[in-house]
Design a protein around this motif. Structure first.
Motif, PDB file in Angstrom:
ATOM      1  N   MET A 148     -69.344 -60.467  80.146  1.00  0.00           N
ATOM      2  CA  MET A 148     -70.229 -60.588  81.295  1.00  0.00           C
ATOM      3  C   MET A 148     -69.825 -59.598  82.382  1.00  0.00           C
ATOM      4  SD  MET A 148     -72.298 -62.860  80.378  1.00  0.00           S
ATOM      5  CE  MET A 148     -72.465 -64.218  79.233  1.00  0.00           C
ATOM      6  N   SER A 149     -70.801 -58.886  82.953  1.00  0.00           N
ATOM      7  CA  SER A 149     -70.483 -57.892  83.974  1.00  0.00           C
ATOM      8  C   SER A 149     -70.294 -58.527  85.328  1.00  0.00           C
ATOM      9  CB  SER A 149     -71.612 -56.862  84.059  1.00  0.00           C
ATOM     10  OG  SER A 149     -72.828 -57.479  84.399  1.00  0.00           O
ATOM     11  N   LYS A 150     -69.509 -57.843  86.155  1.00  0.00           N
ATOM     12  CA  LYS A 150     -69.274 -58.320  87.504  1.00  0.00           C
ATOM     13  C   LYS A 150     -70.360 -57.783  88.431  1.00  0.00           C
ATOM     14  CE  LYS A 150     -64.291 -58.812  87.045  1.00  0.00           C
ATOM     15  NZ  LYS A 150     -62.979 -58.464  87.593  1.00  0.00           N
ATOM     16  N   SER A 151     -70.563 -58.475  89.558  1.00  0.00           N
ATOM     17  CA  SER A 151     -71.581 -58.031  90.495  1.00  0.00           C
ATOM     18  C   SER A 151     -71.129 -58.241  91.912  1.00  0.00           C
ATOM     19  CB  SER A 151     -72.899 -58.786  90.256  1.00  0.00           C
ATOM     20  OG  SER A 151     -72.735 -60.151  90.524  1.00  0.00           O
ATOM     21  N   LEU A 207     -75.979 -66.750  85.614  1.00  0.00           N
ATOM     22  CA  LEU A 207     -74.815 -67.365  86.258  1.00  0.00           C
ATOM     23  C   LEU A 207     -73.519 -67.089  85.497  1.00  0.00           C
ATOM     24  CD1 LEU A 207     -76.437 -70.826  87.122  1.00  0.00           C
ATOM     25  CD2 LEU A 207     -75.804 -69.046  88.768  1.00  0.00           C
ATOM     26  N   GLY A 208     -73.634 -66.536  84.298  1.00  0.00           N
ATOM     27  CA  GLY A 208     -72.446 -66.266  83.503  1.00  0.00           C
ATOM     28  C   GLY A 208     -71.863 -67.512  82.860  1.00  0.00           C
ATOM     29  N   ARG A 209     -72.727 -68.491  82.583  1.00  0.00           N
ATOM     30  CA  ARG A 209     -72.267 -69.776  82.038  1.00  0.00           C
ATOM     31  C   ARG A 209     -72.814 -70.020  80.632  1.00  0.00           C
ATOM     32  NH1 ARG A 209     -68.246 -70.687  85.684  1.00  0.00           N
ATOM     33  NH2 ARG A 209     -69.049 -70.814  87.820  1.00  0.00           N
ATOM     34  N   SER A 210     -72.139 -70.900  79.917  1.00  0.00           N
ATOM     35  CA  SER A 210     -72.607 -71.359  78.617  1.00  0.00           C
ATOM     36  C   SER A 210     -73.152 -72.775  78.768  1.00  0.00           C
ATOM     37  CB  SER A 210     -71.454 -71.344  77.604  1.00  0.00           C
ATOM     38  OG  SER A 210     -71.868 -71.852  76.352  1.00  0.00           O
ATOM     39  N   HIS A 259     -55.155 -68.041  94.750  1.00  0.00           N
ATOM     40  CA  HIS A 259     -55.793 -66.722  94.766  1.00  0.00           C
ATOM     41  C   HIS A 259     -55.534 -65.936  93.480  1.00  0.00           C
ATOM     42  CE1 HIS A 259     -51.702 -65.384  95.805  1.00  0.00           C
ATOM     43  NE2 HIS A 259     -52.094 -64.155  95.508  1.00  0.00           N
ATOM     44  N   LYS A 260     -54.506 -66.317  92.742  1.00  0.00           N
ATOM     45  CA  LYS A 260     -54.200 -65.645  91.484  1.00  0.00           C
ATOM     46  C   LYS A 260     -55.039 -66.215  90.329  1.00  0.00           C
ATOM     47  CE  LYS A 260     -49.348 -64.983  92.844  1.00  0.00           C
ATOM     48  NZ  LYS A 260     -47.934 -65.315  92.490  1.00  0.00           N
ATOM     49  N   LYS A 261     -55.320 -67.497  90.372  1.00  0.00           N
ATOM     50  CA  LYS A 261     -55.980 -68.171  89.258  1.00  0.00           C
ATOM     51  C   LYS A 261     -57.499 -68.312  89.455  1.00  0.00           C
ATOM     52  CE  LYS A 261     -54.158 -70.324  86.364  1.00  0.00           C
ATOM     53  NZ  LYS A 261     -53.877 -70.029  84.940  1.00  0.00           N
ATOM     54  N   TYR A 262     -57.917 -68.559  90.689  1.00  0.00           N
ATOM     55  CA  TYR A 262     -59.317 -68.881  90.947  1.00  0.00           C
ATOM     56  C   TYR A 262     -60.229 -67.691  90.669  1.00  0.00           C
ATOM     57  CZ  TYR A 262     -63.507 -70.222  93.590  1.00  0.00           C
ATOM     58  OH  TYR A 262     -64.793 -70.507  93.970  1.00  0.00           O
ATOM     59  N   ARG A 263     -61.291 -67.941  89.907  1.00  0.00           N
ATOM     60  CA  ARG A 263     -62.304 -66.931  89.631  1.00  0.00           C
ATOM     61  C   ARG A 263     -63.572 -67.305  90.384  1.00  0.00           C
ATOM     62  NH1 ARG A 263     -63.631 -67.152  83.725  1.00  0.00           N
ATOM     63  NH2 ARG A 263     -63.633 -69.359  84.242  1.00  0.00           N
ATOM     64  N   PRO A 264     -63.868 -66.661  91.489  1.00  0.00           N
ATOM     65  CA  PRO A 264     -65.071 -67.018  92.249  1.00  0.00           C
ATOM     66  C   PRO A 264     -66.327 -66.766  91.427  1.00  0.00           C
ATOM     67  CG  PRO A 264     -64.126 -64.968  93.074  1.00  0.00           C
ATOM     68  CD  PRO A 264     -63.130 -65.544  92.113  1.00  0.00           C
ATOM     69  N   ILE A 281     -68.370 -63.553  88.018  1.00  0.00           N
ATOM     70  CA  ILE A 281     -68.715 -63.707  86.602  1.00  0.00           C
ATOM     71  C   ILE A 281     -70.217 -63.756  86.361  1.00  0.00           C
ATOM     72  CG2 ILE A 281     -66.568 -64.947  86.118  1.00  0.00           C
ATOM     73  CD1 ILE A 281     -68.197 -67.521  85.967  1.00  0.00           C
ATOM     74  N   GLN A 282     -71.013 -63.831  87.416  1.00  0.00           N
ATOM     75  CA  GLN A 282     -72.453 -63.920  87.214  1.00  0.00           C
ATOM     76  C   GLN A 282     -73.049 -62.530  86.993  1.00  0.00           C
ATOM     77  OE1 GLN A 282     -73.944 -65.803  90.726  1.00  0.00           O
ATOM     78  NE2 GLN A 282     -74.032 -63.923  91.906  1.00  0.00           N
TER      79      GLN A 282
END
Length: 533
Positions: free
Chosen positions: A1-4, A50-53, A519-524, A528-529
């Motif tokens: 999934m591409s970043k935006s 949304l980048g979700r399954s 801040h190291k683990k969280y993926r806003p 990912i959308q």
């Protein structure tokens, strides 16, 4: 999934389902549920965007999700349950005009929320929208804090309503047996019983939850008239001037205006939380269209039912002081008995309220568990790998549901030591909801101020969006200040509103965790959308 980034292609204004972003390919859609639970083409498009399954079943329709939200908010039931606070600060006049202000505010607030839900129908709700719409330099931190506070707030709501049910039952016992002395451990056991009962509906009966919500919606509507009709027929009446313009300052505030604003929180608590349906959005068919409609219909339905109760109470409460002195602890129980002169009738009328509030807890557990699960799949919590797991065959976030049950039991145990401490925790719900609305609406308001394009959506505020967002923020900021006020003065440890301590504590903890670990683990979600620049 591409970043935006936070920018979007301009909407063409075409109906949802006819206009899809050209950077989204439906071939990228993935799912672990059967075809019949995957929703419409628009749902699949949204999940890819949304980048979700798709891992949850889309089995909620318009009627069932309307029932879900209307029952969870339980507007008229909470007006009865919280009548003590309304009569203390504001009186019947304060209740009527406070509810009127609340309805006006709710229209602007939830119209704003409904638009964002249509743009990005995701279980993450507010923390996702903050990530998507906030300025790039602060979106990750604000989204993280929003996710933590909102998740804790919904956990407090589960225990809060369960506690209300337990104390109402104790109030009924006190009416029937004046010698009964309520014990805190009685309340704790009742809280546990309610939470355990509701967990069954969120696990073993999860597949039937939409059907159950539709049935409960009928009880939510019909049960109201089973209560108010005896009051209309049997109760004495106030004149309109007394009913609508009798104010009370039982909290000893400096002015009647302050007393009114403090009492307004009773009405406010009966209408806040319609974002609950947002957290079920990945289980709704055609969510981008169905969700905003159901949310606004729920606001309208509960506003009408709430007005029926408010007007009934304003005209039938002729001696508020006597109700406030009731040994039951609940003025509405004493009102029912004074009007019917029957223990049986009082028990039946009160039982309707109890059943409806228990039904609301069922929906609250579903909401709270989805909020935990969604934030965990973005690695927002410790032990996120456990919390975000969706068990094959169940197709519900079972681990998150179990954790919600564990939190409910653990929080209820606090009542054994101090009911003040328990109330401090459950009071977090109001400030959590208000702050999450302020953050998310504030972010989209800022984008409108800057003239930045917004995503296409089935429901849009159009050219009125800026004004509606601004009015919503005005109401929210005022409510947010007063939600930290105690109910009366002078204030001591037992009467203090510890909401400010809980809200500040959760925010501080989340901030510290973010600095050292989060801040190291969280993926806003914005990372990912799949949206166009």
């Amino acid at each position: 999934m591409s970043k935006s980034s936070n920018g979007y292609a301009q909407t063409t204004g075409l109906p949802r389902g006819e206009h899809f972003s050209d950077d989204v390919q439906l071939e990228d859609f993935t799912a672990t549920v059967a075809d019949k639970w995957q929703g419409t083409v628009a749902d699949k498009h949204d999940m890819v965007m949304l980048g979700r399954s798709q891992v949850l079943r889309r089995n909620f329709s318009f009627v069932s999700i309307l029932g879900f939200s209307a029952v969870l908010i339980c507007t008229w039931e909470l007006i009865f349950a919280n009548l003590l606070f309304a009569l203390t600060d504001g009186g019947t006049g304060g209740l009527f005009w406070g509810f009127t202000v609340t309805i006006i505010a709710s229209i602007f607030i939830f119209s704003s929320v409904a638009e964002m839900a249509s743009m990005s129908p995701t279980a993450g709700g507010q923390y996702h929208w903050v990530s998507e719409f906030a300025p790039a330099f602060c979106q990750k931190f604000l989204s993280y804090i929003s996710g933590w506070v909102l998740a804790m707030g919904w956990q407090g709501a589960v225990v809060g309503l369960s506690f209300v049910v337990g104390t109402i039952i104790q109030g009924l016992i006190s009416l029937q047996s004046p010698s009964y002395e309520p014990q805190q451990w009685h309340g704790t056991l009742l809280i546990m019983a309610v939470v355990l009962f509701c967990i069954v509906f969120n696990t073993s009966l999860a597949k039937k939850l939409p059907l159950i919500e539709g049935f409960i919606l009928l009880l939510h509507i019909i049960g109201l008239f089973a209560i108010v009709i005896p009051l209309w027929v049997l109760a004495p009446r106030n004149t309109p001037s007394v009913a609508l313009f009798r104010f009370n300052n039982g909290g000893n505030w400096p002015t009647m205006g302050v007393a009114y604003m403090v009492g307004l929180l009773t009405a406010l608590s009966s209408m806040m939380g319609f974002d609950c349906s947002v957290h079920m959005s990945e289980e709704i068919k055609d969510a981008s269209s169905t969700l905003p409609r159901a949310m606004l219909w729920g606001v309208g339905l509960n506003a009408i039912l709430g007005y029926v109760v408010v007007i009934t109470l304003c005209f039938t409460i002729t001696d508020p002081d006597a109700l406030l002195d009731s040994d039951t602890g609940f003025p509405f129980i004493q009102l029912f008995f004074n009007v019917t002169h029957s223990y049986t009738a009082t028990h039946i009328m009160t039982a309707i309220i109890i059943i409806n509030i228990v039904s609301a807890v069922i929906s609250e557990i579903a909401t709270a568990s989805r909020q935990i699960w969604s934030f965990a799949r973005d690695d927002g919590f410790p032990f996120s790998n456990f919390l975000k797991k969706v068990s094959p065959g169940w197709n519900i976030p079972l681990n998150a549901v179990v954790v919600s049950f564990g939190c409910g039991v653990a929080i209820s145990l606090i009542n054994l030591g101090s009911s003040v401490a328990l109330n401090a925790i459950v009071s977090l719900t109001m400030s959590a909801l208000l702050s999450s609305y302020m953050l998310s609406i504030g972010c989209i308001f800022l984008k409108r101020i800057r003239g930045e394009p917004l995503p296409p959506s089935a429901f849009t505020l159009g050219r009125w969006g800026l004004i509606i967002n601004a009015i919503a923020l005005g109401f929210l900021s005022t409510f947010f200040v007063f939600c930290f006020f105690p109910t009366a003065t002078p204030v001591d440890a037992s009467t203090m509103n510890w909401n400010i301590a809980m809200f500040g504590g959760i925010t501080l903890f989340a901030t510290i965790w973010y600095i050292f670990r989060g801040h190291k683990k969280y993926r806003p979600p914005v990372d990912i959308q799949n949206r166009k620049f």
